[in-house]
Design a protein around this motif. Sequence first.
Motif, PDB file in Angstrom:
ATOM      1  N   UNK A 190     -13.229  11.083 -70.074  1.00 41.42           N
ATOM      2  CA  UNK A 190     -12.770  10.113 -69.097  1.00 41.42           C
ATOM      3  C   UNK A 190     -11.336  10.246 -68.653  1.00 41.42           C
ATOM      4  N   UNK A 191     -10.565  11.160 -69.224  1.00 44.64           N
ATOM      5  CA  UNK A 191      -9.172  11.311 -68.787  1.00 44.64           C
ATOM      6  C   UNK A 191      -9.104  11.804 -67.343  1.00 44.64           C
ATOM      7  N   UNK A 192      -9.963  12.734 -66.998  1.00 44.48           N
ATOM      8  CA  UNK A 192     -10.045  13.223 -65.621  1.00 44.48           C
ATOM      9  C   UNK A 192     -11.512  13.325 -65.227  1.00 44.48           C
ATOM     10  N   UNK A 193     -11.769  13.108 -63.938  1.00 43.89           N
ATOM     11  CA  UNK A 193     -13.115  13.169 -63.381  1.00 43.89           C
ATOM     12  C   UNK A 193     -13.113  14.080 -62.160  1.00 43.89           C
ATOM     13  N   UNK A 194     -14.248  14.727 -61.909  1.00 42.64           N
ATOM     14  CA  UNK A 194     -14.349  15.551 -60.707  1.00 42.64           C
ATOM     15  C   UNK A 194     -15.753  15.400 -60.109  1.00 42.64           C
TER      16      UNK A 194
END
Length: 372
Positions: free
Chosen positions: A74-78
């Motif tokens: 969940x720190x980064x999403x794409x």
Amino acid sequence: MRAPSVLVLCAAMLVATPLRAQSLDPRLFAGLEWRNVGPFRAGRISAASGAIGQPGVFYVGTPNGGVWKTTSAGETWFPIFDSIKTISSIGAVEVAPSDPNVVYVGTGDLNSYFDGRGDGMYKSADAGRTWRHIGLEGTQQITSILVHPHDPNTVLVAALGGFFQTQSDARGVFRSTDGGANWVKTLYVDDKTGIGALARAADAPDVILAATMFRSVAPGTGVLFQSPDTAQTRTRLYKSIDGGLTWHEVSGGGLPRLTRRISLAIAVGTNAQRIYLIGNFGLYRSDDGGTSWRQMAADDKRIANGQGGYTSGVYVDSKNPDIVYTFHVTAYKSTDGGNSFVAFKGGPPGGDDPQVMWIDPTDGKRILMGYD
């Protein structure tokens, strides 16, 4: 946090001394660049799933933004669904428990009403890198997907259908044993009633529950949110003990009159005997597979569906059948089998309405929650 503090301080100085600010050489600001410092809100999440055995990998579906993936918990999403140009409204996402590369997506979001129309099912065999359409084009809104815990090719799909649809292929429970190449409809009520929810326990995959939902508007009437309480519009509960091949209706035994949207959960470790069911009318529990029911925390009105069913959900821990979560405008948690609840996450005044939850079938502490 030092940079934001400097930015605020500069703004305060400019406001306090406007004449001096106007005399500054614009070249002094040439090195300043805008950046987003929050708040970080992405809108509503309509579907959620995770990859078993890969702690950082989760997927979410959105009402009008396709499917997104994180590999960092969940720190980064794409975005991973942008190659599909025909549709962006997502109703359900499910990663195959036995193969994290296999991901199924059902299009059409339940709560988007007329705007949330999809065009069926999609499948990825490479963890979301590529997608192919696998049928059920006429369903418009898909609410649930269940993939067999040990066979990524055996899939059940709950099709709600659209408000104006009358064709029989738009609604019901559809089953595939070849990864979506072919579908067989195994449960159908009528041309105005679809399936609002499916549930199973990972350790008892042949026992499945399905909840119906009336989903129809007479052309020209504009009647959407209020439907008369009749035998046709009433919600029904069905159960299968052969993996979704055949179904029988569950009623009586203390079960209340079911109306509108309901949510379901079957507890692991109970031989599919512990069942939770929630609606606008409150939370009910069965300890004998649905033969008898009793209302839980009857005096606690917070835990029932919120906002007329817009927020609806009941989920049970995958290791402890007494740990249960429910959705209102706040998420609530019980550690005593539903006898009492405490606020768990979200709610006023922030307006974070809980929408979906995924609990890892192998680890009850690994949870993904989607909010509005």
